[in-house]
Write a protein that holds these residues in place. Structure first.
Motif, PDB file in Angstrom:
ATOM      1  N   HIS A  13       1.377  -1.382  -0.132  1.00 44.06           N
ATOM      2  CA  HIS A  13       0.339   0.283   0.137  1.00 44.06           C
ATOM      3  C   HIS A  13       0.724   1.342   0.315  1.00 44.06           C
ATOM      4  O   HIS A  13       1.192   1.822   0.895  1.00 44.06           O
ATOM      5  CB  HIS A  13      -1.109   0.193   0.878  1.00 44.06           C
ATOM      6  CG  HIS A  13      -1.729  -1.233   1.296  1.00 44.06           C
ATOM      7  ND1 HIS A  13      -3.127  -1.333   0.966  1.00 44.06           N
ATOM      8  CD2 HIS A  13      -1.926  -2.429   1.834  1.00 44.06           C
ATOM      9  CE1 HIS A  13      -4.195  -2.347   1.040  1.00 44.06           C
ATOM     10  NE2 HIS A  13      -3.067  -3.178   1.620  1.00 44.06           N
ATOM     11  N   ARG A  14       1.090   2.615  -1.166  1.00 47.74           N
ATOM     12  CA  ARG A  14       1.446   3.676  -1.486  1.00 47.74           C
ATOM     13  C   ARG A  14       0.865   4.731  -0.635  1.00 47.74           C
ATOM     14  O   ARG A  14      -0.207   4.499  -0.579  1.00 47.74           O
ATOM     15  CB  ARG A  14       1.734   3.600  -2.259  1.00 47.74           C
ATOM     16  CG  ARG A  14       3.377   2.200  -3.082  1.00 47.74           C
ATOM     17  CD  ARG A  14       3.420   2.694  -4.588  1.00 47.74           C
ATOM     18  NE  ARG A  14       2.572   3.184  -5.577  1.00 47.74           N
ATOM     19  CZ  ARG A  14       1.481   1.110  -5.413  1.00 47.74           C
ATOM     20  NH1 ARG A  14       2.309   0.011  -4.689  1.00 47.74           N
ATOM     21  NH2 ARG A  14       0.693   0.609  -6.516  1.00 47.74           N
ATOM     22  N   ARG A  20      11.935   2.898   4.595  1.00 45.21           N
ATOM     23  CA  ARG A  20      13.299   3.235   2.748  1.00 45.21           C
ATOM     24  C   ARG A  20      12.881   1.757   2.343  1.00 45.21           C
ATOM     25  O   ARG A  20      12.439   0.520   2.550  1.00 45.21           O
ATOM     26  CB  ARG A  20      14.018   3.439   3.746  1.00 45.21           C
ATOM     27  CG  ARG A  20      15.114   2.578   3.995  1.00 45.21           C
ATOM     28  CD  ARG A  20      16.378   2.827   4.344  1.00 45.21           C
ATOM     29  NE  ARG A  20      16.206   3.227   5.591  1.00 45.21           N
ATOM     30  CZ  ARG A  20      16.547   2.336   7.177  1.00 45.21           C
ATOM     31  NH1 ARG A  20      15.909   1.548   7.059  1.00 45.21           N
ATOM     32  NH2 ARG A  20      15.559   3.555   7.993  1.00 45.21           N
ATOM     33  N   ALA A  21      13.148   2.110   0.889  1.00 46.52           N
ATOM     34  CA  ALA A  21      13.276   1.794  -0.242  1.00 46.52           C
ATOM     35  C   ALA A  21      14.519   1.934  -1.592  1.00 46.52           C
ATOM     36  O   ALA A  21      14.747   2.718  -1.241  1.00 46.52           O
ATOM     37  CB  ALA A  21      11.709   0.848  -0.697  1.00 46.52           C
ATOM     38  N   MET A  22      14.106   0.891  -2.172  1.00 45.96           N
ATOM     39  CA  MET A  22      15.535   0.366  -3.448  1.00 45.96           C
ATOM     40  C   MET A  22      14.482   0.424  -4.536  1.00 45.96           C
ATOM     41  O   MET A  22      13.632  -0.578  -4.177  1.00 45.96           O
ATOM     42  CB  MET A  22      16.300  -0.391  -3.120  1.00 45.96           C
ATOM     43  CG  MET A  22      17.077   0.062  -2.704  1.00 45.96           C
ATOM     44  SD  MET A  22      19.046  -0.898  -2.922  1.00 45.96           S
ATOM     45  CE  MET A  22      19.424  -0.677  -4.505  1.00 45.96           C
ATOM     46  N   PHE A  23      14.463   0.987  -5.395  1.00 49.28           N
ATOM     47  CA  PHE A  23      13.454   1.583  -6.454  1.00 49.28           C
ATOM     48  C   PHE A  23      11.312   1.413  -6.150  1.00 49.28           C
ATOM     49  O   PHE A  23      11.073   1.003  -6.610  1.00 49.28           O
ATOM     50  CB  PHE A  23      13.629   0.084  -7.216  1.00 49.28           C
ATOM     51  CG  PHE A  23      14.612  -0.732  -7.511  1.00 49.28           C
ATOM     52  CD1 PHE A  23      15.698   0.273  -8.021  1.00 49.28           C
ATOM     53  CD2 PHE A  23      15.372  -1.524  -6.745  1.00 49.28           C
ATOM     54  CE1 PHE A  23      17.177  -0.394  -8.023  1.00 49.28           C
ATOM     55  CE2 PHE A  23      17.136  -2.103  -7.240  1.00 49.28           C
ATOM     56  CZ  PHE A  23      17.139  -0.615  -7.954  1.00 49.28           C
ATOM     57  N   VAL A  24      11.648   2.032  -5.434  1.00 48.84           N
ATOM     58  CA  VAL A  24       9.898   2.696  -4.859  1.00 48.84           C
ATOM     59  C   VAL A  24      10.588   4.347  -4.794  1.00 48.84           C
ATOM     60  O   VAL A  24      11.429   4.314  -3.640  1.00 48.84           O
ATOM     61  CB  VAL A  24       9.559   1.905  -4.205  1.00 48.84           C
ATOM     62  CG1 VAL A  24       8.514   2.088  -3.431  1.00 48.84           C
ATOM     63  CG2 VAL A  24       9.180   0.131  -4.442  1.00 48.84           C
ATOM     64  N   GLU A  25       9.655   4.633  -4.731  1.00 50.62           N
ATOM     65  CA  GLU A  25       9.238   6.395  -3.502  1.00 50.62           C
ATOM     66  C   GLU A  25       8.574   6.486  -3.311  1.00 50.62           C
ATOM     67  O   GLU A  25       7.345   6.262  -3.452  1.00 50.62           O
ATOM     68  CB  GLU A  25       9.250   7.415  -5.312  1.00 50.62           C
ATOM     69  CG  GLU A  25      10.070   7.244  -5.659  1.00 50.62           C
ATOM     70  CD  GLU A  25      10.212   8.858  -7.144  1.00 50.62           C
ATOM     71  OE1 GLU A  25       9.762   9.011  -7.129  1.00 50.62           O
ATOM     72  OE2 GLU A  25      11.798   8.116  -8.262  1.00 50.62           O
ATOM     73  N   GLY A  26       8.659   7.699  -2.183  1.00 52.04           N
ATOM     74  CA  GLY A  26       7.296   7.536  -1.047  1.00 52.04           C
ATOM     75  C   GLY A  26       7.333   6.773   0.090  1.00 52.04           C
ATOM     76  O   GLY A  26       7.633   5.356   0.001  1.00 52.04           O
ATOM     77  N   ALA A  27       6.654   6.947   0.802  1.00 50.87           N
ATOM     78  CA  ALA A  27       5.911   5.870   2.333  1.00 50.87           C
ATOM     79  C   ALA A  27       4.913   4.288   1.769  1.00 50.87           C
ATOM     80  O   ALA A  27       4.012   4.795   0.428  1.00 50.87           O
ATOM     81  CB  ALA A  27       5.552   6.547   2.678  1.00 50.87           C
ATOM     82  N   PHE A  28       4.733   4.061   2.286  1.00 49.99           N
ATOM     83  CA  PHE A  28       4.689   2.493   1.843  1.00 49.99           C
ATOM     84  C   PHE A  28       4.441   1.621   3.318  1.00 49.99           C
ATOM     85  O   PHE A  28       5.110   1.739   4.732  1.00 49.99           O
ATOM     86  CB  PHE A  28       4.873   1.703   1.098  1.00 49.99           C
ATOM     87  CG  PHE A  28       6.602   0.983   1.759  1.00 49.99           C
ATOM     88  CD1 PHE A  28       6.654  -0.037   1.750  1.00 49.99           C
ATOM     89  CD2 PHE A  28       7.520   2.040   0.835  1.00 49.99           C
ATOM     90  CE1 PHE A  28       8.105  -0.238   2.884  1.00 49.99           C
ATOM     91  CE2 PHE A  28       8.516   1.870   1.688  1.00 49.99           C
ATOM     92  CZ  PHE A  28       9.345   0.656   2.015  1.00 49.99           C
ATOM     93  N   ALA A  29       3.260   0.838   2.945  1.00 46.85           N
ATOM     94  CA  ALA A  29       3.075  -0.282   4.554  1.00 46.85           C
ATOM     95  C   ALA A  29       2.907  -1.190   3.669  1.00 46.85           C
ATOM     96  O   ALA A  29       2.595  -1.211   2.426  1.00 46.85           O
ATOM     97  CB  ALA A  29       1.911   0.117   5.376  1.00 46.85           C
ATOM     98  N   VAL A  30       2.836  -2.815   4.501  1.00 45.93           N
ATOM     99  CA  VAL A  30       3.714  -4.097   3.429  1.00 45.93           C
ATOM    100  C   VAL A  30       2.108  -4.484   4.316  1.00 45.93           C
ATOM    101  O   VAL A  30       2.397  -4.163   5.745  1.00 45.93           O
ATOM    102  CB  VAL A  30       4.147  -4.451   3.224  1.00 45.93           C
ATOM    103  CG1 VAL A  30       4.101  -6.434   2.686  1.00 45.93           C
ATOM    104  CG2 VAL A  30       5.329  -3.912   2.830  1.00 45.93           C
ATOM    105  N   VAL A  31       1.266  -5.747   4.083  1.00 48.86           N
ATOM    106  CA  VAL A  31       0.405  -6.546   4.642  1.00 48.86           C
ATOM    107  C   VAL A  31       0.642  -8.560   4.174  1.00 48.86           C
ATOM    108  O   VAL A  31       0.855  -8.066   3.139  1.00 48.86           O
ATOM    109  CB  VAL A  31      -1.086  -6.918   4.791  1.00 48.86           C
ATOM    110  CG1 VAL A  31      -1.804  -7.600   5.363  1.00 48.86           C
ATOM    111  CG2 VAL A  31      -1.100  -5.129   4.706  1.00 48.86           C
ATOM    112  N   TYR A  32       1.311  -9.181   4.957  1.00 48.74           N
ATOM    113  CA  TYR A  32       1.851 -10.446   4.912  1.00 48.74           C
ATOM    114  C   TYR A  32       0.053 -11.226   5.398  1.00 48.74           C
ATOM    115  O   TYR A  32       0.359 -11.374   6.316  1.00 48.74           O
ATOM    116  CB  TYR A  32       3.253 -10.945   5.155  1.00 48.74           C
ATOM    117  CG  TYR A  32       3.978 -11.643   4.676  1.00 48.74           C
ATOM    118  CD1 TYR A  32       4.442 -12.006   4.155  1.00 48.74           C
ATOM    119  CD2 TYR A  32       2.992 -13.366   5.782  1.00 48.74           C
ATOM    120  CE1 TYR A  32       5.094 -12.752   3.865  1.00 48.74           C
ATOM    121  CE2 TYR A  32       3.625 -14.317   5.317  1.00 48.74           C
ATOM    122  CZ  TYR A  32       4.933 -14.151   4.559  1.00 48.74           C
ATOM    123  OH  TYR A  32       5.062 -15.835   4.013  1.00 48.74           O
TER     124      TYR A  32
END
Length: 242
Positions: free
Chosen positions: A140-141, A177-189
């Motif tokens: 989710h961005r 933080r991320a490589m090859f992604v811009e902006g904030a995000f969250a992840v659901v597993y």
């Protein structure tokens, strides 16, 4: 070493808010099942040879919905990970090989902030090819100012999930933080009994959703700036303790 002793030394990665690990989700998409197989082969080679300072575990996932792979990696700290990224092997062999057979690469660094399991199954989220979980990974961005609220909605805001047929667990990660992604995000597993149970949950018409879920989904949709998901099966894992 005897086979019994080898089996005894195996450990299963655990997703837990009690650990202070940095969790990295390396997500690779590709265009054909054959390229997915190539990705899995390359990833398993790296996992089986891993001996990096601060590396805890790696778990390789094979895409089910669309050709893709995911590697859930636990690190002691961000400093340990950066040493890996700065290494000649990673920059001049690992990344070039993956670029040849992928259509997109995302290397997401995360902090685990929430985890819940189905009642009666314990509180540990276990990740292993010895299990039969049908796994979904959602990215989710979101704008930086809304990240904290989105993380809460994805985790604590979904208490009703425990009553959904086929639900096993879900864990929410705050993107750091991320490589090859811009902006904030969250992840659901999340883990499910089967493809059918996950799809029944995912595809429920919005108008027929229970009130709490409907309100929660509407607020998530209002906050996020983008969203994508894929489904997986765990195919390989290894920990530093093996």
């Amino acid at each position: 070493m005897s086979q019994d002793l080898k089996e005894a030394k195996k450990t299963m990665p655990i997703i837990s808010t009690e650990d202070n690990y940095l969790t990295v989700l390396n997500l690779f998409t590709t265009d054909t099942p054959e390229h997915q197989d190539q990705l899995l082969t390359e990833m398993q080679k790296i996992v089986d040879a891993a001996a990096y300072p601060g590396w805890i575990s790696s778990t390789v996932h094979a895409g089910q919905g669309t050709p893709a792979t995911a590697n859930l990696i636990q690190w002691r700290s961000g400093e340990d990970l950066e040493k890996r990224y700065d290494g000649e092997e990673f920059k001049h062999r690992t990344l070039p090989v993956f670029r040849e057979i992928t259509t997109a690469i995302r290397l997401l660094q995360n902090e685990i902030v929430f985890s819940r399991t189905r009642p009666g199954t314990g509180h540990r989220v276990e990740v292993s090819p010895d299990r039969d979980d049908y796994t979904a990974i959602e990215v989710h961005r979101v704008g930086q100012a809304d990240q904290a609220e989105l993380v809460t909605l994805l985790g604590e805001g979904q208490d009703w999930l425990v009553n959904v047929p086929g639900y096993r667990s879900h864990s929410v990660f705050k993107g750091l933080r991320a490589m090859f992604v811009e902006g904030a995000f969250a992840v659901v597993y999340s883990q499910w009994d089967s493809k059918e149970s996950y799809e029944a949950f995912r595809d429920l018409p919005h108008a027929t959703k229970p009130g709490p879920r409907r309100a929660n989904d509407e607020r998530i949709a209002a906050l996020q700036t983008g969203h994508d998901a894929n489904t997986y099966r765990v195919v390989h894992t290894r920990t530093a303790g093996e």
